[in-house]
Write a protein that holds these residues in place. Structure first.
Motif, mmCIF file in Angstrom:
data_model
loop_
_atom_site.group_PDB
_atom_site.id
_atom_site.type_symbol
_atom_site.label_atom_id
_atom_site.label_comp_id
_atom_site.label_asym_id
_atom_site.label_seq_id
_atom_site.Cartn_x
_atom_site.Cartn_y
_atom_site.Cartn_z
ATOM 1 N N LYS A 25 41.864 19.865 29.725
ATOM 2 C CA LYS A 25 41.365 20.365 31.006
ATOM 3 C C LYS A 25 41.951 21.723 31.343
ATOM 4 O O LYS A 25 41.258 22.602 31.819
ATOM 5 C CB LYS A 25 41.702 19.390 32.132
ATOM 6 C CG LYS A 25 40.868 18.155 32.143
ATOM 7 C CD LYS A 25 41.202 17.312 33.352
ATOM 8 C CE LYS A 25 40.333 16.090 33.406
ATOM 9 N NZ LYS A 25 40.614 15.305 34.601
ATOM 10 N N HIS A 26 43.228 21.903 31.104
ATOM 11 C CA HIS A 26 43.906 23.132 31.479
ATOM 12 C C HIS A 26 44.050 24.055 30.273
ATOM 13 O O HIS A 26 44.500 23.642 29.212
ATOM 14 C CB HIS A 26 45.301 22.838 32.028
ATOM 15 C CG HIS A 26 45.285 22.114 33.328
ATOM 16 N ND1 HIS A 26 45.037 22.756 34.509
ATOM 17 C CD2 HIS A 26 45.490 20.809 33.614
ATOM 18 C CE1 HIS A 26 45.081 21.864 35.489
ATOM 19 N NE2 HIS A 26 45.352 20.684 34.977
ATOM 20 N N ASN A 86 41.423 29.709 38.805
ATOM 21 C CA ASN A 86 42.163 28.597 38.213
ATOM 22 C C ASN A 86 41.951 28.602 36.701
ATOM 23 O O ASN A 86 41.230 29.432 36.168
ATOM 24 C CB ASN A 86 41.753 27.256 38.822
ATOM 25 C CG ASN A 86 40.277 26.984 38.685
ATOM 26 O OD1 ASN A 86 39.576 27.654 37.946
ATOM 27 N ND2 ASN A 86 39.791 26.005 39.402
ATOM 28 N N ASP A 87 42.579 27.649 36.021
ATOM 29 C CA ASP A 87 42.429 27.592 34.570
ATOM 30 C C ASP A 87 41.770 26.287 34.118
ATOM 31 O O ASP A 87 41.999 25.827 33.018
ATOM 32 C CB ASP A 87 43.777 27.778 33.878
ATOM 33 C CG ASP A 87 44.746 26.661 34.168
ATOM 34 O OD1 ASP A 87 44.580 25.996 35.201
ATOM 35 O OD2 ASP A 87 45.672 26.458 33.373
ATOM 36 N N TYR A 88 40.942 25.710 34.977
ATOM 37 C CA TYR A 88 40.218 24.500 34.592
ATOM 38 C C TYR A 88 39.015 24.872 33.734
ATOM 39 O O TYR A 88 38.287 25.810 34.038
ATOM 40 C CB TYR A 88 39.715 23.742 35.818
ATOM 41 C CG TYR A 88 40.810 23.149 36.662
ATOM 42 C CD1 TYR A 88 41.683 22.229 36.123
ATOM 43 C CD2 TYR A 88 40.955 23.512 37.989
ATOM 44 C CE1 TYR A 88 42.696 21.695 36.896
ATOM 45 C CE2 TYR A 88 41.953 22.978 38.762
ATOM 46 C CZ TYR A 88 42.822 22.068 38.203
ATOM 47 O OH TYR A 88 43.817 21.548 38.963
#
Length: 96
Positions: A25-26, A86-88
């Motif tokens: 996910k990240h 974000n980094d999603y």
């Protein structure tokens, strides 16, 4: 002695692959697991080169390439965080 080092190398490599597959996910966690995989490959390279008494000059080339890969991944991460916040992976419309 060498068998223990090879066992440590394989366990480090498999743990890195497992974390890479489970934490998808990240982007930051994926980059960290890739760096851990590179570290385990460097350790395995050092073990094999010292066991066969080869010169270890190739290890410096390997470290240089892994540092370049890490800095490129980090710059892409910074670019994505500045663009999207974000980094999603699920929030990127480019990937879908």
């Amino acid at each position: 002695m060498v068998i223990n080092n090879v066992l440590i190398f394989f366990s480090m490599f498999l743990i890195g692959i497992l974390v890479f597959c489970l934490k998808c996910k990240h982007l930051l966690l994926m980059l960290l697991s890739l760096e851990f995989i590179m570290l385990s490959l460097f350790f395995g390279l050092q073990v094999s080169l010292t066991y066969y008494y080869y010169e270890t000059n190739f290890s410096m080339v390997f470290l240089t390439m892994s540092v370049c890969e890490g800095s490129l991944g980090l710059s892409i991460l910074v670019l994505m965080v500045r663009s999207y916040g974000n980094d999603y992976f699920q929030s990127f419309n480019i990937l879908w």
